[in-house]
Structures are given as C-alpha cells and as structure tokens.
Design a protein around this motif. Sequence first.
Motif, PDB file in Angstrom:
ATOM      1  N   SER A 289      -8.661  -5.212   0.103  1.00 51.93           N
ATOM      2  CA  SER A 289      -7.650  -4.662   0.020  1.00 51.93           C
ATOM      3  C   SER A 289      -6.868  -4.030   1.176  1.00 51.93           C
ATOM      4  N   CYS A 290      -5.904  -4.032  -0.249  1.00 48.38           N
ATOM      5  CA  CYS A 290      -4.587  -3.095   0.968  1.00 48.38           C
ATOM      6  C   CYS A 290      -4.515  -1.597   1.420  1.00 48.38           C
ATOM      7  N   THR A 291      -5.998  -1.405   0.516  1.00 50.87           N
ATOM      8  CA  THR A 291      -5.830  -0.287   1.043  1.00 50.87           C
ATOM      9  C   THR A 291      -7.063   0.517   1.278  1.00 50.87           C
TER      10      THR A 291
ATOM     11  N   ALA B 228       0.797  -1.253  -0.275  1.00 54.32           N
ATOM     12  CA  ALA B 228      -0.101  -0.181  -0.340  1.00 54.32           C
ATOM     13  C   ALA B 228       0.567   1.218  -0.146  1.00 54.32           C
TER      14      ALA B 228
END
Length: 338
Positions: free
Chosen positions: A335-337, A302
Amino acid sequence: MSRRTSTLVAAVLLVVVVVGVGTLVRVPFVAMGPGPTYDTLGTLDGTPVVAVTGTQTYPTAGHLNMTTVAVNDGVTALTALGYWLQSDRRLVPRDSVYPPGQTTEEVDRQNTEQFAASETSAEAAALAELGLPTRVTVAEVVPGSAADGVLRAGDTIVSVGDTPVSTPEQLAGSLTGTSAGQTIPVTYERDGVRTTVPVVLGQGDGRGMLGVRGGVEPVTGDITISLGDVGGPSAGLMFALAVVDKLTPGELNGGRFVAGTGTIDAAGTVGPIGGIPFKMIAAKDAGATVFLVPDANCAEAAANAPAGLQLVRVSTLAGAVDALEGLDRGATVPSCTP
C-alpha cells in the motif's frame, strides 16, 4: 451629462475593457485536471479496447480502467481565474507541457508515438508474464526507410541477417554492428507465405536502420489495442493487466472496479507518471474503489488520495497481478499508505 452619470459610464466601459482583455489575452499557462477514464476490459464505440483473437480467452468482469489527465491549452486571463478557483484544476507553466522550440503538433506526435510504444511494451510484458511464445510483427513502416516498399504492417519478421527474431528486443539487437548501406537478408511471413529479401539498410543511430516499428503477438493469435485520441505512455500497466486477465481463467480483479496508471517496459517494470492527483480524482468519480500506483508515485498519491480509494503500490506487472489476486483472497497487499 452629470458627474454621477459620467462616472457610471466610465465604470461600465472599464468593466467592458477588462472583460474584453481577459477573454482575448492568453497567459503562459495550461490548465490540468481529471481526464476521461477507459475500461481496458470494455468497449469504446462498440470496439473492444483490448481484443485478443485467434487463441483461448476467458470471461472477465469488473473494471480495469486506465486514467488520463486533461490539458486545456489557450488559457486566457479570464479562464485562468476560473480554473484557479476550481479545486480539481491546476495551472502550470505552458513550457512544462509544450517545451520551447517544439510546436503543439510535434508534442502531440511524440505523445502518440509514446502511446503506440506503450501498447507494444504492454503486450510483450503480458506475454512474458504468462510465459507464452511470441512473434514479431510489423506495426508500422517508416515512410522512405529501407523497409518501405518491402515490408508491410502486419507482416511477421522471422529473421534479420542470421538472427532469428521473436521479440522486439531481438529485432533491435539483430542490427547491432550493422551500418548504413549494408545489405542484409530479411525473412518475413505474409499471408502464410515465407519470403527472404535483401534490404539495404538506412542510417540509424550508430548502426544500420531497417525502418519499422516492431509489434509483438502470441505465436497463435493476435492482440489489438484500440483507443484513439489518447497520448503518452502511462496506460501501459493497465493494458498489460487486461491482456493477462483475458488470457487466464478467473477474474483478475475479483469483479472489483480497479483503476490505475503506470508506464511499463517489455520486462514488466512499472514506471512513474505525471498528474496522479487528477487521475485519482477521475478514477474515484468513475466508481473505482482500488487504484494501482507506481511505486515512485506513492508519496504524492498518498498525500492527495480521495477518501474511499484504496491505493495499491506496484513496481512490476507480476507484483500488480499478485496484489489483485491477494485482494481477492482478502490478503494484505502493498500500500501507499501506512
């Protein structure tokens, strides 16, 4: 010779010496950067990267690209300066890649062995995800081992001692409680003929050793992964996804350009890798719009993600399959974000 001329000559000589030293003297660093990416659904030099034969397969589309990190060794002082000035390169201590006491050849051999093991784990994880029955094949015979001259690459191991074998884990477990010098029967199939032979086990880690690297295949059919000059275990996830895609109807990626990375074990657990900033750059440059990130690498990913690259968090093969199918439905996926 005038003072001005002598000063000029001295300056030129100094530049020549500095450049000469800079191009000859090596520094204790290697340069890391984006490496090539390979579509596990595609071909390389006319050969499918992942081929499934002898059983029902289905058409695929889009991409499932594995990603790599380029490592440049033998860095000189001058080239180190050039790498330092490039935003997509990083200088790291050479010992972090090539540990002291190990030769470059030994490290490369370990990377090759890890890559071969990742292929086996990817196949086992994919077949387990699909619930397909499996058989254990001989992927490699260790020269000079107990199996050398008895088994051959491509043989199917049916049982070891009294233990039926259908997975690499069962093959390893069949030797529990054995010791070097012990003779046990090994049953295998070769060219459709089943044979049982006595094998005198070699010395293993606290038990007897047969001396083979086991592979796993569907009971009907064969899976072949063909990708040379690549090392390490980080392609496992993408290999497993390619096998799943080819053995199931529909397009797992929805026709998208998906790239990713991650180790995988036979149970389908996705593990962390190194160099993810470089892998994301390589993926984006190749045309990827979605990047599969191991859960443990999400924070780093991220913080370094190229613009326009969607990061999908994965921790298992089943989760990666679900996420890709969710993207196709327009669903929200991990998600990573934020």
